[in-house]
Enzyme design. Structure first.
Site, PDB file in Angstrom:
ATOM      1  N   GLY A  14       0.639  -1.248  -0.233  1.00  6.09           N
ATOM      2  CA  GLY A  14      -0.040  -0.054   0.006  1.00  6.09           C
ATOM      3  C   GLY A  14       0.811   1.265  -0.060  1.00  6.09           C
ATOM      4  N   ASN A  16       1.382   3.044  -2.685  1.00  6.31           N
ATOM      5  CA  ASN A  16       0.794   4.222  -3.516  1.00  6.31           C
ATOM      6  C   ASN A  16      -0.502   4.518  -2.626  1.00  6.31           C
ATOM      7  OD1 ASN A  16       2.158   4.417  -6.194  1.00  6.31           O
ATOM      8  ND2 ASN A  16       2.419   2.074  -5.906  1.00  6.31           N
ATOM      9  N   MET A  93      -3.843  -6.686  -7.272  1.00  6.84           N
ATOM     10  CA  MET A  93      -3.491  -7.605  -8.050  1.00  6.84           C
ATOM     11  C   MET A  93      -4.726  -8.613  -8.539  1.00  6.84           C
ATOM     12  SD  MET A  93      -0.412  -6.757  -8.231  1.00  6.84           S
ATOM     13  CE  MET A  93       0.966  -5.875  -7.316  1.00  6.84           C
ATOM     14  N   LEU A  96     -10.262  -7.633 -12.763  1.00  3.69           N
ATOM     15  CA  LEU A  96     -11.907  -7.232 -12.843  1.00  3.69           C
ATOM     16  C   LEU A  96     -12.322  -7.347 -14.315  1.00  3.69           C
ATOM     17  CD1 LEU A  96     -11.569  -3.899 -10.660  1.00  3.69           C
ATOM     18  CD2 LEU A  96     -12.794  -6.392  -9.978  1.00  3.69           C
ATOM     19  N   ASN A 110      -5.336   2.967 -13.026  1.00  7.56           N
ATOM     20  CA  ASN A 110      -4.382   1.850 -12.389  1.00  7.56           C
ATOM     21  C   ASN A 110      -2.997   2.237 -12.528  1.00  7.56           C
ATOM     22  OD1 ASN A 110      -3.582  -0.742 -11.503  1.00  7.56           O
ATOM     23  ND2 ASN A 110      -3.173  -1.201 -13.606  1.00  7.56           N
ATOM     24  N   HIS A 112       0.839   1.077 -13.063  1.00  6.80           N
ATOM     25  CA  HIS A 112       1.766  -0.047 -13.600  1.00  6.80           C
ATOM     26  C   HIS A 112       2.827   0.355 -13.580  1.00  6.80           C
ATOM     27  CE1 HIS A 112       2.367  -3.800 -15.444  1.00  6.80           C
ATOM     28  NE2 HIS A 112       3.172  -3.293 -16.026  1.00  6.80           N
ATOM     29  N   GLU A 150     -11.565  -3.679 -20.252  1.00 10.85           N
ATOM     30  CA  GLU A 150     -11.553  -5.388 -20.191  1.00 10.85           C
ATOM     31  C   GLU A 150     -10.138  -5.990 -20.702  1.00 10.85           C
ATOM     32  OE1 GLU A 150     -12.920  -3.300 -22.267  1.00 10.85           O
ATOM     33  OE2 GLU A 150     -12.444  -3.980 -24.175  1.00 10.85           O
ATOM     34  N   GLU A 183       6.066   6.292  -9.589  1.00 10.25           N
ATOM     35  CA  GLU A 183       4.677   6.069  -9.052  1.00 10.25           C
ATOM     36  C   GLU A 183       4.124   7.116  -8.036  1.00 10.25           C
ATOM     37  OE1 GLU A 183       3.770   1.710  -8.281  1.00 10.25           O
ATOM     38  OE2 GLU A 183       5.717   1.449  -9.037  1.00 10.25           O
TER      39      GLU A 183
HETATM   40  C1  GAR Z   1       3.395  -1.176  -7.378  1.00  8.91           C
HETATM   41  O1  GAR Z   1       4.616  -0.976  -7.912  1.00  8.91           O
HETATM   42  C2  GAR Z   1       2.276  -1.034  -8.499  1.00  8.91           C
HETATM   43  O2  GAR Z   1       2.635  -0.375  -9.570  1.00  8.91           O
HETATM   44  C3  GAR Z   1       2.383  -2.567  -8.582  1.00  8.91           C
HETATM   45  O3  GAR Z   1       2.413  -3.269  -7.831  1.00  8.91           O
HETATM   46  C4  GAR Z   1       3.157  -2.341  -6.701  1.00  8.91           C
HETATM   47  C5  GAR Z   1       2.171  -2.249  -5.388  1.00  8.91           C
HETATM   48  O4  GAR Z   1       2.999  -1.594  -4.481  1.00  8.91           O
HETATM   49  N1  GAR Z   1       1.201  -2.674  -9.678  1.00  8.91           N
HETATM   50  C6  GAR Z   1       1.085  -3.850 -10.653  1.00  8.91           C
HETATM   51  O5  GAR Z   1       1.948  -4.624 -10.946  1.00  8.91           O
HETATM   52  C7  GAR Z   1      -0.200  -3.865 -11.219  1.00  8.91           C
HETATM   53  N2  GAR Z   1      -0.161  -4.822 -12.417  1.00  8.91           N
HETATM   54  P1  GAR Z   1       2.317  -0.940  -3.201  1.00  8.91           P
HETATM   55  O6  GAR Z   1       1.238  -1.764  -2.753  1.00  8.91           O
HETATM   56  O7  GAR Z   1       3.209  -0.644  -2.122  1.00  8.91           O
HETATM   57  O8  GAR Z   1       1.396   0.356  -3.649  1.00  8.91           O
END
Ligand code: GAR
Length: 204
Positions: A14, A16, A93, A96, A110, A112, A150, A183
């Site tokens: 978490g 982000n 993760m 949907l 989202n 990425h 989608e 991010e």
């Molecule tokens: C982040 O790096 C995010 O960009 C990635 O997972 C991590 C979550 O970190 N998301 C993906 O790969 C989605 N396809 P966080 O829980 O510390 O925010």
């Protein structure tokens, strides 16, 4: 202007989500307000971050609910109960399906951890994305905020930021740099942009 109600979907640490909460505190995210956190599992440390910030949180686990349809119904109910207008996937993760995403056109964001269309789509999540970037040998990677439809990681791109890959990087070191330099900046910025847009639409 009335603030846009934001629900944040999480699965793990978490950081982000924390960036969004911090942006709200610092005044960088003014057009939106985080009204709900939905976690896909009850172990997510993001739930502690939500509790520390006094934000309501619920757990919707696909496994516990038994089917994709029940999972998506539970999420939809929680969103409706809290009046959510914008969904931000922050390290969420679970997939949907179109049944869900089609209800929220241009209303799901989202983040990425690569420059889409590199290292994205099915199977590319979390640390795996950085492992793939290092294995390929790219010298620049980054992060992307996009709308969700989608197609996994296939929605319209909203923001991107490049980050250097440095000699000796491990997936963990690279992941941290992408988070710090891209991010945690892009996601609050995108949440502010779309919250403003929703606010303007409501005012019309
Ligand atoms: C982040 O790096 C995010 O960009 C990635 O997972 C991590 C979550 O970190 N998301 C993906 O790969 C989605 N396809 P966080 O829980 O510390 O925010």
């Amino acid at each position: 202007m009335v603030k846009t109600k934001i629900a944040v979907l999480v699965s793990g640490g978490g950081t982000n989500l924390q960036a969004l909460l911090d942006a709200q505190q610092s005044g960088a995210l003014t057009a939106g307000e985080i009204v709900l956190v939905i976690a896909s599992n009850d172990k997510a440390y993001a739930l502690t971050r939500a509790a520390n910030a006094g934000v309501p949180a619920v757990v919707c686990s696909r496994k516990a609910l038994g089917s994709q349809a029940a999972f998506e119904t539970a999420i939809s109910q929680a969103l409706a109960e809290h009046g959510a207008e914008l969904i931000v996937m922050a390290g969420f993760m679970s997939i949907l399906t179109e049944n869900f995403t089609s209800q929220w056109p241009r209303r799901i964001l989202n983040i990425h951890p690569s420059l889409i269309p590199s290292f994205c789509g099915k199977g590319f999540y979390g640390l795996k994305v950085h492992e793939a970037a290092l294995a390929y040998g790219v010298k620049v990677t980054g992060a992307t905020v996009h709308f969700v439809n989608e197609v996994p990681d296939g929605g319209e791109i909203l923001l991107q930021k490049a980050v250097d890959v440095l000699p000796g990087d491990t997936p963990e070191v690279l992941q941290r740099r992408v988070m710090e330099q891209a991010e945690w900046k892009l996601l609050p910025q995108a949440a502010q942009m779309i919250s403003e847009e929703i606010g303007r639409e409501k005012a019309e």
